[in-house]
Motif scaffolding. Structure first.
Motif, PDB file in Angstrom:
ATOM      1  N   PRO A  65       0.813  -1.216   0.000  1.00  6.43           N
ATOM      2  CA  PRO A  65       0.000   0.000   0.000  1.00  6.43           C
ATOM      3  C   PRO A  65       0.846   1.266   0.000  1.00  6.43           C
ATOM      4  CG  PRO A  65      -0.868  -1.588   1.572  1.00  6.43           C
ATOM      5  CD  PRO A  65       0.450  -2.122   1.095  1.00  6.43           C
ATOM      6  N   PHE A  66       0.618   2.117  -0.973  1.00  4.99           N
ATOM      7  CA  PHE A  66       1.261   3.428  -1.071  1.00  4.99           C
ATOM      8  C   PHE A  66       2.789   3.343  -1.057  1.00  4.99           C
ATOM      9  CE2 PHE A  66      -2.897   4.299   0.957  1.00  4.99           C
ATOM     10  CZ  PHE A  66      -3.458   5.023  -0.078  1.00  4.99           C
ATOM     11  N   ALA A  67       3.333   2.316  -1.639  1.00  5.98           N
ATOM     12  CA  ALA A  67       4.790   2.214  -1.733  1.00  5.98           C
ATOM     13  C   ALA A  67       5.341   3.401  -2.514  1.00  5.98           C
ATOM     14  CB  ALA A  67       5.178   0.904  -2.419  1.00  5.98           C
ATOM     15  N   GLU A  68       6.572   3.762  -2.218  1.00  2.68           N
ATOM     16  CA  GLU A  68       7.207   4.918  -2.846  1.00  2.68           C
ATOM     17  C   GLU A  68       8.600   4.541  -3.329  1.00  2.68           C
ATOM     18  OE1 GLU A  68       7.220   7.673   0.373  1.00  2.68           O
ATOM     19  OE2 GLU A  68       5.157   8.329   0.059  1.00  2.68           O
ATOM     20  N   GLY A  69       9.166   5.423  -4.160  1.00  3.63           N
ATOM     21  CA  GLY A  69      10.563   5.296  -4.557  1.00  3.63           C
ATOM     22  C   GLY A  69      10.898   4.002  -5.246  1.00  3.63           C
ATOM     23  N   GLU A  70      12.059   3.440  -4.889  1.00  3.77           N
ATOM     24  CA  GLU A  70      12.544   2.231  -5.551  1.00  3.77           C
ATOM     25  C   GLU A  70      11.603   1.051  -5.364  1.00  3.77           C
ATOM     26  OE1 GLU A  70      16.492   1.320  -4.400  1.00  3.77           O
ATOM     27  OE2 GLU A  70      17.362   3.182  -5.177  1.00  3.77           O
ATOM     28  N   GLN A  71      11.005   0.974  -4.171  1.00  4.93           N
ATOM     29  CA  GLN A  71      10.093  -0.146  -3.923  1.00  4.93           C
ATOM     30  C   GLN A  71       8.904  -0.095  -4.879  1.00  4.93           C
ATOM     31  OE1 GLN A  71       8.482  -0.340   0.037  1.00  4.93           O
ATOM     32  NE2 GLN A  71       7.655  -2.386  -0.257  1.00  4.93           N
ATOM     33  N   ARG A  72       8.320   1.072  -5.037  1.00  4.95           N
ATOM     34  CA  ARG A  72       7.197   1.189  -5.962  1.00  4.95           C
ATOM     35  C   ARG A  72       7.642   0.903  -7.404  1.00  4.95           C
ATOM     36  NH1 ARG A  72       4.364   3.827  -9.606  1.00  4.95           N
ATOM     37  NH2 ARG A  72       2.083   3.958  -9.343  1.00  4.95           N
ATOM     38  N   ASP A  73       8.807   1.396  -7.767  1.00  3.54           N
ATOM     39  CA  ASP A  73       9.303   1.160  -9.130  1.00  3.54           C
ATOM     40  C   ASP A  73       9.447  -0.336  -9.409  1.00  3.54           C
ATOM     41  OD1 ASP A  73       9.386   3.883  -9.507  1.00  3.54           O
ATOM     42  OD2 ASP A  73      11.549   4.065  -9.179  1.00  3.54           O
ATOM     43  N   ARG A  74       9.992  -1.066  -8.423  1.00  4.50           N
ATOM     44  CA  ARG A  74      10.161  -2.511  -8.604  1.00  4.50           C
ATOM     45  C   ARG A  74       8.803  -3.190  -8.771  1.00  4.50           C
ATOM     46  NH1 ARG A  74      13.783  -1.920  -4.254  1.00  4.50           N
ATOM     47  NH2 ARG A  74      12.218  -2.823  -2.858  1.00  4.50           N
ATOM     48  N   GLU A  75       7.883  -2.851  -7.882  1.00  2.80           N
ATOM     49  CA  GLU A  75       6.569  -3.489  -7.936  1.00  2.80           C
ATOM     50  C   GLU A  75       5.825  -3.111  -9.218  1.00  2.80           C
ATOM     51  OE1 GLU A  75       4.386  -2.720  -4.382  1.00  2.80           O
ATOM     52  OE2 GLU A  75       5.556  -4.174  -3.234  1.00  2.80           O
ATOM     53  N   TRP A  76       5.960  -1.866  -9.636  1.00  4.57           N
ATOM     54  CA  TRP A  76       5.291  -1.426 -10.854  1.00  4.57           C
ATOM     55  C   TRP A  76       5.775  -2.217 -12.072  1.00  4.57           C
ATOM     56  CZ3 TRP A  76       1.084   1.396 -11.739  1.00  4.57           C
ATOM     57  CH2 TRP A  76       0.852   1.831 -13.038  1.00  4.57           C
TER      58      TRP A  76
ATOM     59  N   LEU B 287      -5.281   9.110   8.541  1.00 10.96           N
ATOM     60  CA  LEU B 287      -3.887   8.706   8.574  1.00 10.96           C
ATOM     61  C   LEU B 287      -3.185   9.221   7.335  1.00 10.96           C
ATOM     62  CD1 LEU B 287      -4.423   4.928   9.403  1.00 10.96           C
ATOM     63  CD2 LEU B 287      -3.833   6.711  11.037  1.00 10.96           C
ATOM     64  N   THR B 288      -1.891   9.372   7.444  1.00  9.92           N
ATOM     65  CA  THR B 288      -1.107   9.618   6.251  1.00  9.92           C
ATOM     66  C   THR B 288      -1.020   8.318   5.471  1.00  9.92           C
ATOM     67  OG1 THR B 288       1.007   9.017   7.242  1.00  9.92           O
ATOM     68  CG2 THR B 288       0.278  11.313   7.499  1.00  9.92           C
ATOM     69  N   GLN B 289      -0.631   8.405   4.211  1.00 13.28           N
ATOM     70  CA  GLN B 289      -0.482   7.200   3.414  1.00 13.28           C
ATOM     71  C   GLN B 289       0.544   6.251   4.027  1.00 13.28           C
ATOM     72  OE1 GLN B 289       0.389   8.664  -0.500  1.00 13.28           O
ATOM     73  NE2 GLN B 289      -1.744   9.102  -0.960  1.00 13.28           N
ATOM     74  N   ARG B 290       1.650   6.801   4.553  1.00 15.74           N
ATOM     75  CA  ARG B 290       2.680   5.947   5.139  1.00 15.74           C
ATOM     76  C   ARG B 290       2.165   5.283   6.412  1.00 15.74           C
ATOM     77  NH1 ARG B 290       7.692   4.370   4.683  1.00 15.74           N
ATOM     78  NH2 ARG B 290       7.795   5.406   2.671  1.00 15.74           N
ATOM     79  N   GLU B 291       1.376   5.993   7.231  1.00 15.98           N
ATOM     80  CA  GLU B 291       0.807   5.392   8.428  1.00 15.98           C
ATOM     81  C   GLU B 291      -0.144   4.252   8.052  1.00 15.98           C
ATOM     82  OE1 GLU B 291       0.740   9.205  11.512  1.00 15.98           O
ATOM     83  OE2 GLU B 291      -0.882   8.904  10.089  1.00 15.98           O
ATOM     84  N   PHE B 292      -0.926   4.486   7.026  1.00 20.77           N
ATOM     85  CA  PHE B 292      -1.844   3.437   6.552  1.00 20.77           C
ATOM     86  C   PHE B 292      -1.066   2.207   6.116  1.00 20.77           C
ATOM     87  CE2 PHE B 292      -3.958   1.310   3.004  1.00 20.77           C
ATOM     88  CZ  PHE B 292      -5.178   1.016   3.560  1.00 20.77           C
ATOM     89  N   ALA B 293       0.000   2.439   5.365  1.00 18.14           N
ATOM     90  CA  ALA B 293       0.799   1.314   4.875  1.00 18.14           C
ATOM     91  C   ALA B 293       1.443   0.571   6.034  1.00 18.14           C
ATOM     92  CB  ALA B 293       1.865   1.833   3.924  1.00 18.14           C
ATOM     93  N   GLY B 294       1.897   1.309   7.057  1.00 17.35           N
ATOM     94  CA  GLY B 294       2.513   0.661   8.217  1.00 17.35           C
ATOM     95  C   GLY B 294       1.537  -0.221   8.959  1.00 17.35           C
ATOM     96  N   ILE B 295       0.308   0.260   9.122  1.00 11.70           N
ATOM     97  CA  ILE B 295      -0.712  -0.532   9.799  1.00 11.70           C
ATOM     98  C   ILE B 295      -1.046  -1.781   8.987  1.00 11.70           C
ATOM     99  CG2 ILE B 295      -3.169  -0.527  10.451  1.00 11.70           C
ATOM    100  CD1 ILE B 295      -2.786   2.354  11.365  1.00 11.70           C
ATOM    101  N   ALA B 296      -1.017  -1.631   7.662  1.00 16.75           N
ATOM    102  CA  ALA B 296      -1.270  -2.796   6.804  1.00 16.75           C
ATOM    103  C   ALA B 296      -0.211  -3.874   7.006  1.00 16.75           C
ATOM    104  CB  ALA B 296      -1.324  -2.366   5.346  1.00 16.75           C
ATOM    105  N   GLY B 297       0.934  -3.482   7.588  1.00 16.14           N
ATOM    106  CA  GLY B 297       1.969  -4.464   7.945  1.00 16.14           C
ATOM    107  C   GLY B 297       2.825  -4.924   6.806  1.00 16.14           C
ATOM    108  N   ARG B 298       2.848  -4.156   5.711  1.00 16.09           N
ATOM    109  CA  ARG B 298       3.582  -4.642   4.554  1.00 16.09           C
ATOM    110  C   ARG B 298       4.629  -3.646   4.056  1.00 16.09           C
ATOM    111  NH1 ARG B 298      -0.392  -6.108   0.033  1.00 16.09           N
ATOM    112  NH2 ARG B 298       1.504  -6.998  -0.842  1.00 16.09           N
ATOM    113  N   ILE B 299       4.749  -2.522   4.738  1.00 23.04           N
ATOM    114  CA  ILE B 299       5.692  -1.511   4.259  1.00 23.04           C
ATOM    115  C   ILE B 299       7.119  -1.945   4.570  1.00 23.04           C
ATOM    116  CG2 ILE B 299       5.799  -0.101   6.356  1.00 23.04           C
ATOM    117  CD1 ILE B 299       5.503   1.262   2.785  1.00 23.04           C
ATOM    118  N   THR B 300       8.007  -1.644   3.676  1.00 20.24           N
ATOM    119  CA  THR B 300       9.430  -1.878   3.932  1.00 20.24           C
ATOM    120  C   THR B 300      10.178  -0.604   3.623  1.00 20.24           C
ATOM    121  OG1 THR B 300       9.802  -2.705   1.687  1.00 20.24           O
ATOM    122  CG2 THR B 300       9.282  -4.333   3.386  1.00 20.24           C
ATOM    123  N   SER B 301      11.102  -0.238   4.462  1.00 14.84           N
ATOM    124  CA  SER B 301      11.833   1.012   4.217  1.00 14.84           C
ATOM    125  C   SER B 301      13.207   0.907   4.854  1.00 14.84           C
ATOM    126  CB  SER B 301      11.061   2.200   4.781  1.00 14.84           C
ATOM    127  OG  SER B 301      10.841   2.033   6.171  1.00 14.84           O
TER     128      SER B 301
END
Length: 222
Positions: free
Chosen positions: A107-118, A208-222
């Motif tokens: 959810p709401f991945a950014e930067g390199e992580q989003r690029d890889r997933e995209w 929530l901010t997008q990053r807070e939402f992603a953190g709660i989803a338990g799948r964010i990596t940074s």
């Protein structure tokens, strides 16, 4: 809207066997149904034939096949694409030969992580769209789910990068709105690519901010 074109997503009805859900849908007076399929494998041809026959017995038509999976995560991706192709085989037998998907991804991945997933998502959809073309079916990407494909911009980008006549959209205004984009603009600008649509209420209550939402989803990596 023409009532003959209105349907219901069967999981929205009371839990129970598919026969009971189809009966409930018929009592509502709708024409079309979108069933939820098995979580791990597509139904067998015999199971699919039974479902369609039961729908027909109730005066209903299956509008699309559900193929909601994560197509942006490379782990186990081959099996998920195989299931999507199996769902496209089933969809090819429908009057409206559509398999509906979501993008998956963090959810709401950014930067390199989003690029890889995209990149994984685009490559997955290219392979699936090629297969859809061969069997005479269409993929309808539904916005939402993870946020990877939820905005007008991301839907347009996916369509442009996959660049295939069998890659379409399942327009869900509630999902688009809850993920912070403009559903009216989506309908106006992307309407020619819409092959199926959902209509429901949707309110994103969490402040929530997008990053807070992603953190709660338990799948964010940074």
């Amino acid at each position: 809207m023409n009532a003959d074109r209105i349907g219901v997503f069967l999981p929205c009805l009371e839990p129970g066997p598919i026969e009971a859900q189809l009966g409930a849908a018929a009592e509502l007076g709708v024409r079309y149904v979108q069933p939820a399929l098995f979580p791990d494998v597509a139904p067998s041809p015999a199971e699919w034939a039974k479902l369609k026959a039961e729908a027909e017995r109730n005066g209903l038509v299956v509008s699309a096949v559900s193929a909601y999976q994560d197509y942006a995560n490379p782990d186990g991706l081959e099996a998920r694409i195989a299931k999507l192709k199996a769902c496209l085989d089933l969809a090819s037998e429908l009057p409206n030969p559509v398999a509906i998907t979501e993008s998956g991804g963090v959810p709401f991945a950014e930067g390199e992580q989003r690029d890889r997933e995209w990149r994984v998502l685009v490559d997955s959809m290219k392979e699936a769209a090629d297969y859809a073309g061969k069997v005479g079916a269409y993929i309808a990407m539904e916005p939402g789910g993870s946020g990877l494909v939820a905005s007008v911009e991301s839907m347009r980008a996916l369509l442009d990068e996959v660049n295939h006549p069998h890659m379409k959209l399942n327009l869900d205004p509630a999902n688009i709105t809850m993920f912070g984009s403009d559903a009216v603009r989506a309908a106006r600008e992307l309407g020619p690519h819409v092959i199926h649509a959902h209509a429901k209420d949707g309110v994103f209550y969490y402040r929530l901010t997008q990053r807070e939402f992603a953190g709660i989803a338990g799948r964010i990596t940074s």
